[in-house]
Design a protein around this motif. Sequence first.
Motif, PDB file in Angstrom:
ATOM      1  N   THR A   8      -8.844 -15.582 -25.424  1.00  0.00           N
ATOM      2  CA  THR A   8      -9.826 -15.205 -24.573  1.00  0.00           C
ATOM      3  C   THR A   8     -10.818 -15.809 -24.427  1.00  0.00           C
ATOM      4  O   THR A   8     -10.850 -15.387 -23.088  1.00  0.00           O
ATOM      5  CB  THR A   8     -10.527 -14.182 -25.676  1.00  0.00           C
ATOM      6  N   MET A   9     -11.213 -17.056 -24.789  1.00  0.00           N
ATOM      7  CA  MET A   9     -12.380 -17.527 -23.866  1.00  0.00           C
ATOM      8  C   MET A   9     -11.082 -18.902 -22.867  1.00  0.00           C
ATOM      9  O   MET A   9     -12.761 -19.428 -22.307  1.00  0.00           O
ATOM     10  CB  MET A   9     -13.246 -17.796 -24.892  1.00  0.00           C
ATOM     11  N   LEU A  10     -10.567 -18.228 -23.387  1.00  0.00           N
ATOM     12  CA  LEU A  10      -9.262 -19.872 -22.230  1.00  0.00           C
ATOM     13  C   LEU A  10      -9.527 -19.206 -20.763  1.00  0.00           C
ATOM     14  O   LEU A  10      -8.745 -18.218 -20.504  1.00  0.00           O
ATOM     15  CB  LEU A  10      -7.791 -19.786 -22.746  1.00  0.00           C
ATOM     16  N   CYS A  11     -10.366 -19.249 -20.105  1.00  0.00           N
ATOM     17  CA  CYS A  11     -10.402 -18.572 -18.569  1.00  0.00           C
ATOM     18  C   CYS A  11     -11.385 -19.585 -17.916  1.00  0.00           C
ATOM     19  O   CYS A  11     -12.556 -20.057 -18.454  1.00  0.00           O
ATOM     20  CB  CYS A  11     -11.088 -16.844 -18.767  1.00  0.00           C
ATOM     21  N   ASP A  12     -11.473 -19.512 -16.811  1.00  0.00           N
ATOM     22  CA  ASP A  12     -12.419 -19.558 -16.229  1.00  0.00           C
ATOM     23  C   ASP A  12     -14.253 -19.122 -16.072  1.00  0.00           C
ATOM     24  O   ASP A  12     -13.797 -18.336 -16.012  1.00  0.00           O
ATOM     25  CB  ASP A  12     -12.132 -19.904 -14.377  1.00  0.00           C
ATOM     26  N   PHE A  13     -14.988 -19.944 -15.530  1.00  0.00           N
ATOM     27  CA  PHE A  13     -16.658 -19.125 -16.396  1.00  0.00           C
ATOM     28  C   PHE A  13     -16.843 -18.052 -15.183  1.00  0.00           C
ATOM     29  O   PHE A  13     -17.599 -17.022 -15.371  1.00  0.00           O
ATOM     30  CB  PHE A  13     -17.050 -20.160 -16.649  1.00  0.00           C
ATOM     31  N   TYR A  14     -15.985 -18.215 -13.814  1.00  0.00           N
ATOM     32  CA  TYR A  14     -16.322 -17.118 -13.018  1.00  0.00           C
ATOM     33  C   TYR A  14     -15.695 -15.596 -13.188  1.00  0.00           C
ATOM     34  O   TYR A  14     -16.363 -14.673 -12.533  1.00  0.00           O
ATOM     35  CB  TYR A  14     -15.950 -18.021 -11.964  1.00  0.00           C
TER      36      TYR A  14
END
Length: 483
Positions: A8-14
């Motif tokens: 889930t947290m493997l995402c671009d911060f934007y």
Amino acid sequence: MNNPTNYTMLCDFYELTMGNGYFQTGMGDQICYFDVFFRNVPDGGGFAIAAGLEQVIDYIEHLQFSPEDLDYLRGKGCFAPEFLDYLSTFQFTGDIWAVPEGTPIFPGEPILTVRAPAIQAQFVETFLLLTLNHQSLIATKSNRIVRAADGRPVSEFGSRRAQGTGGAILGARASYIAGCAGTACTQADRDYQVPAGGTMAHSWVQMFPDEYAAFKTYCQLYPHAATLLVDTYDVLKSGVPNAIRAFQEVLLPQGITQCAIRMDSGDLTYLSKKARKMLDAAGLTDCKIVASNSLDEYIIRDLLLQGAKLDSFGVGERLITSKSEPVFGGVYKLAAIEDEAGSIIPKIKISENPAKITNPHFKKVYRIFENDSGKAMADLICLHSEHLDGSQPLELFDPVATWKRKTITNYTAKELLVPVFQGGKLVYDSPTITEIRAYCAAQIDLLWDEVKRFEYPHNYYVDLSPTLWNIKQELLKGKGKIQ
């Protein structure tokens, strides 16, 4: 795969800052349509191969923010408390359509479409792209290498040169889908049923008092899988003669004739021709010769054109990293939104670079097959509401030379995108990797040989339906809004 990781947290911060913005402005539940597509085939090839859908499915099914995730985000100090409360029960509730893994794909056409509330649709962008981009890249490169081998088995040998653990394991998976016979990566076998195998290292030979002792011991330990590495010292003076001796003294008395030698350096054409004569003269006509050493599709093709006596190939770094062109270039772009009445409002991204102008609206893709030959002739991108049954003539234009037009009448149309998630529920029955691999080979066989050329392949037609074309032109004239 068992016990999939929660990414889930493997995402671009934007993705998170935009989600927070959508939430606070009341846009979070706005239904959006996003397309994944790519702009160029790697290595100047005629087609690419879709891969990675199984990992996308695992990701979507396990999307959830843990208390630790929320504590981390709270500590950033830029997210509304109400948004973090929303994330505490976050799950995907939208729809996804995708082309099945192993499908040949072409630039500009959607290979996956997401319909979901804005926060959800925006949030999944990073993982979808990294997964589809990576595995499609490796599958595409692997298939080029497999086709260059002209029916000879190719094994993926690249784990130690891969870019990280995922690059090694999922790269092996993608290579198998695209036609490789197996992998050296044990975990890819355990987790994804990609057949793993191997031979020996030079260190095995060096550990023994002499080369013959190393070979004899290996044959004794693995009589039904004896592949001996013959280039630790000198291929023709010691390597092949010692391999022949070990085979004759250990394997032949057991009635075993299936064996192999591997060469990992030197002039593979010259050495393989000489080794083949030596093996045949010793009565080891069933003994195979395996080649490795920084191979790719061009080197393999040249070796075979030069008459190299090679039966299979182990390909490492140039396959697992797609060294010649290591970026696939898939993108994720908004194509439409829905208003409160459920009407679809098309959206377009305009650029001074024509290649970056997107195709708007909620779409489907048809593959057009010529009935006489059964071969794929073109792909047609339509509005999702359009239906093509083969009864109406189609006029298609060449994607490069747009003045070239072709009318097709005797054809069959097949939809490429299939439902994967509906209302957040998985509705797709994932095939086994063996089934995906067989499907990939069958679909590639439906392409004309001209499309499969390594250099200057035929430009495969990918066209827009007249209705979609007109909508796109209206949006361009209105600078993004239909007049």
